[in-house]
Scaffold this motif. Structure first.
Motif, PDB file in Angstrom:
ATOM      1  N   ARG A   1       2.410  28.270   5.766  1.00 25.44           N
ATOM      2  CA  ARG A   1       3.299  27.151   6.088  1.00 25.44           C
ATOM      3  C   ARG A   1       3.722  26.436   4.812  1.00 25.44           C
ATOM      4  N   ILE A   2       4.933  25.882   4.844  1.00 28.30           N
ATOM      5  CA  ILE A   2       5.419  25.162   3.664  1.00 28.30           C
ATOM      6  C   ILE A   2       5.202  23.654   3.864  1.00 28.30           C
TER       7      ILE A   2
ATOM      8  N   HIS B   1      13.864  26.253   6.626  1.00 28.49           N
ATOM      9  CA  HIS B   1      14.885  25.976   7.643  1.00 28.49           C
ATOM     10  C   HIS B   1      14.355  25.003   8.690  1.00 28.49           C
ATOM     11  N   ALA B   2      13.098  25.137   9.071  1.00 27.40           N
ATOM     12  CA  ALA B   2      12.507  24.225  10.061  1.00 27.40           C
ATOM     13  C   ALA B   2      12.439  22.807   9.510  1.00 27.40           C
ATOM     14  N   LEU B   3      12.091  22.670   8.243  1.00 25.30           N
ATOM     15  CA  LEU B   3      12.086  21.347   7.601  1.00 25.30           C
ATOM     16  C   LEU B   3      13.483  20.758   7.588  1.00 25.30           C
ATOM     17  N   MET B   4      14.467  21.529   7.144  1.00 24.76           N
ATOM     18  CA  MET B   4      15.842  21.043   7.061  1.00 24.76           C
ATOM     19  C   MET B   4      16.368  20.657   8.450  1.00 24.76           C
ATOM     20  N   LYS B   5      15.997  21.436   9.454  1.00 27.96           N
ATOM     21  CA  LYS B   5      16.440  21.141  10.818  1.00 27.96           C
ATOM     22  C   LYS B   5      15.874  19.810  11.284  1.00 27.96           C
TER      23      LYS B   5
ATOM     24  N   ALA C   1       0.851  -1.191   0.000  1.00 31.34           N
ATOM     25  CA  ALA C   1       0.000   0.000   0.000  1.00 31.34           C
ATOM     26  C   ALA C   1       0.888   1.243   0.000  1.00 31.34           C
ATOM     27  N   SER C   2       0.407   2.281  -0.675  1.00 27.26           N
ATOM     28  CA  SER C   2       1.156   3.536  -0.733  1.00 27.26           C
ATOM     29  C   SER C   2       0.215   4.693  -0.404  1.00 27.26           C
ATOM     30  N   ARG C   3       0.713   5.604   0.416  1.00 24.96           N
ATOM     31  CA  ARG C   3      -0.089   6.793   0.705  1.00 24.96           C
ATOM     32  C   ARG C   3       0.844   7.982   0.888  1.00 24.96           C
ATOM     33  N   LEU C   4       0.303   9.163   0.712  1.00 28.64           N
ATOM     34  CA  LEU C   4       1.104  10.375   0.819  1.00 28.64           C
ATOM     35  C   LEU C   4       0.836  11.050   2.163  1.00 28.64           C
ATOM     36  N   HIS C   5       1.886  11.243   2.934  1.00 33.41           N
ATOM     37  CA  HIS C   5       1.803  11.939   4.213  1.00 33.41           C
ATOM     38  C   HIS C   5       2.338  13.351   4.003  1.00 33.41           C
ATOM     39  N   LEU C   6       1.553  14.341   4.374  1.00 31.07           N
ATOM     40  CA  LEU C   6       1.945  15.727   4.177  1.00 31.07           C
ATOM     41  C   LEU C   6       2.220  16.388   5.529  1.00 31.07           C
ATOM     42  N   SER C   7       3.454  16.827   5.712  1.00 31.65           N
ATOM     43  CA  SER C   7       3.826  17.552   6.923  1.00 31.65           C
ATOM     44  C   SER C   7       3.967  19.035   6.580  1.00 31.65           C
ATOM     45  N   HIS C   8       3.771  19.889   7.570  1.00 35.51           N
ATOM     46  CA  HIS C   8       3.854  21.329   7.337  1.00 35.51           C
ATOM     47  C   HIS C   8       4.825  21.978   8.323  1.00 35.51           C
TER      48      HIS C   8
ATOM     49  N   MET D   1      21.603  28.380  -1.019  1.00 35.50           N
ATOM     50  CA  MET D   1      20.557  28.095  -0.039  1.00 35.50           C
ATOM     51  C   MET D   1      19.400  29.080  -0.188  1.00 35.50           C
ATOM     52  N   GLN D   2      19.726  30.353  -0.367  1.00 38.06           N
ATOM     53  CA  GLN D   2      18.684  31.363  -0.547  1.00 38.06           C
ATOM     54  C   GLN D   2      17.902  31.115  -1.828  1.00 38.06           C
ATOM     55  N   GLY D   3      18.597  30.657  -2.870  1.00 38.35           N
ATOM     56  CA  GLY D   3      17.925  30.351  -4.126  1.00 38.35           C
ATOM     57  C   GLY D   3      16.960  29.188  -3.970  1.00 38.35           C
ATOM     58  N   MET D   4      17.372  28.176  -3.219  1.00 36.49           N
ATOM     59  CA  MET D   4      16.496  27.023  -2.985  1.00 36.49           C
ATOM     60  C   MET D   4      15.269  27.445  -2.180  1.00 36.49           C
ATOM     61  N   ILE D   5      15.480  28.246  -1.145  1.00 34.61           N
ATOM     62  CA  ILE D   5      14.367  28.699  -0.307  1.00 34.61           C
ATOM     63  C   ILE D   5      13.387  29.541  -1.119  1.00 34.61           C
ATOM     64  N   LYS D   6      13.911  30.391  -1.979  1.00 37.13           N
ATOM     65  CA  LYS D   6      13.055  31.208  -2.843  1.00 37.13           C
ATOM     66  C   LYS D   6      12.230  30.331  -3.776  1.00 37.13           C
ATOM     67  N   ALA D   7      12.845  29.269  -4.301  1.00 38.96           N
ATOM     68  CA  ALA D   7      12.139  28.359  -5.209  1.00 38.96           C
ATOM     69  C   ALA D   7      11.091  27.531  -4.470  1.00 38.96           C
ATOM     70  N   TYR D   8      11.264  27.342  -3.154  1.00 39.06           N
ATOM     71  CA  TYR D   8      10.307  26.570  -2.349  1.00 39.06           C
ATOM     72  C   TYR D   8       9.067  27.400  -2.001  1.00 39.06           C
TER      73      TYR D   8
END
Length: 269
Positions: free
Chosen positions: A255-256, A212-216, A200-207, A240-247
C-alpha cells in the motif's frame, strides 16, 4: 512565487462532492473528533459559528456536546453542503427553547458577521482553503467577543509530502496546495491579537491501494489542487505515469502512504 487559490473552483469542487462526501471523508471526521477532544477544556456556549461545516457532521456534534449553546451557525462556501446540513440536522435541532440552527453560505475571507457578535468559533480543516490566513485571523478577532474561544484544525506544511516529491520528479509546476507550519500560525495568531494559544501538530498517515485511489479520494472530498498558479495544460498520460512511478518507492506492504500534518489550535480573542 505566491499563487492564489481559485475560490470559484473550490466552491464548485466541494459543491459537486457534497452528495458523496460523508462516504469518503473519513479523514475529516477523524480529525474533527480529535479537535472536539482537543477543545474539551474550552467552554463553548452562546452563539457558535461552525466555519466550513461541510455536511454538518461536526455541527451536530457541537450541538449535542454543548448544552449551553443557544445558536449554532453552520457556514460553508458551497450551498449544496449547507442544504445537506439543514436536511440532516433540522429534525434534531428544532427552533425551540431559544436554541436555533442557522445556515450561512459565505466565504471565510468575506464574513457577513457583525463585530463582536460571536461567543465562539470552531473550524475543522477549512482554513487551508483561504488565500490570506492573516486576513482571516484578523476577521475572526473582529467577530468574536473579547476573550471568546477560537478552535480550529488545518493542514500543515508536511501534508501530502510524498505526492509533492513524486510530482517534483516530473515537472516544476504546483500540483499540491501549500500549507502553513505551526510557527507561522503562532506568529499570525499573536499578530492578530489572540492570546492563551495552544497549538499541537501531529502526523496522520493514510494508506491506499494505489496512487489513483489517493487521487480519487482527494477529488471526492474536494481537496485536489485548486491553485490558480497550477499548470494550465492538461496533465499528459506520460506525466501521470512518471509521477506514479516516482511514488512507488514509498509503497510499504503493498500500500502507498499519504501524510497529512494536522495542526490543532485553541486560542482566545
Amino acid at each position: 512565487m505566491t499563487t492564489l487559490l481559485d475560490k470559484a473552483k473550490i466552491k464548485q469542487s466541494f459543491g459537486a462532492a457534497a452528495a458523496r462526501y460523508d462516504g469518503v471523508a473519513q479523514l475529516q471526521r477523524a480529525v474533527g473528533k480529535d479537535l472536539l477532544d482537543f477543545a474539551g477544556s474550552v467552554r463553548l456556549s452562546g452563539t457558535i459559528l461552525d466555519l466550513g461545516c461541510g455536511t454538518g457532521f461536526l455541527t451536530g456534534e457541537l450541538w449535542s456536546r454543548q448544552s449551553e449553546t443557544e445558536t449554532i451557525i453552520a457556514l460553508d462556501l458551497a450551498y449544496t453542503m449547507l442544504q445537506m446540513t439543514r436536511c440532516k440536522l433540522s429534525p434534531s435541532i428544532p427552533d425551540r427553547n431559544q436554541r436555533k440552527l442557522a445556515c450561512l453560505c459565505a466565504d471565510a475571507e468575506s464574513l457577513p458577521v457583525a463585530d463582536h457578535s460571536l461567543d465562539g468559533l470552531f473550524s475543522n480543516l477549512a482554513l487551508q482553503w483561504c488565500n490570506s490566513f492573516e486576513k482571516v485571523l484578523y476577521d475572526f478577532k473582529r467577530i468574536l467577543k473579547p476573550g471568546s474561544p477560537l478552535v480550529f484544525s488545518t493542514f500543515g506544511a508536511d501534508t501530502l509530502r510524498e505526492l509533492k516529491s513524486a510530482w517534483a520528479s516530473v515537472d516544476a509546476y504546483s500540483h499540491v496546495n501549500e500549507f502553513h507550519d505551526p510557527s507561522e500560525i503562532r506568529r499570525l495568531l499573536e499578530q492578530a491579537g489572540f492570546t492563551d494559544l495552544k497549538i499541537a501538530s501531529r502526523l496522520h498517515l493514510s494508506h491506499y491501494e494505489s496512487v489513483h485511489a489517493l487521487m480519487k479520494e482527494l477529488k471526492q472530498i474536494g481537496a485536489h489542487n485548486v491553485n490558480s498558479g497550477r499548470n494550465r495544460r492538461f496533465t499528459t498520460k506520460a506525466q501521470m505515469q512518471g509521477m506514479i512511478k516516482a511514488y512507488e518507492p514509498y509503497r510499504v506492504e503493498g500500500r502507498i502512504p499519504a501524510s497529512f500534518e494536522i495542526i490543532q489550535v485553541a486560542a482566545r480573542g
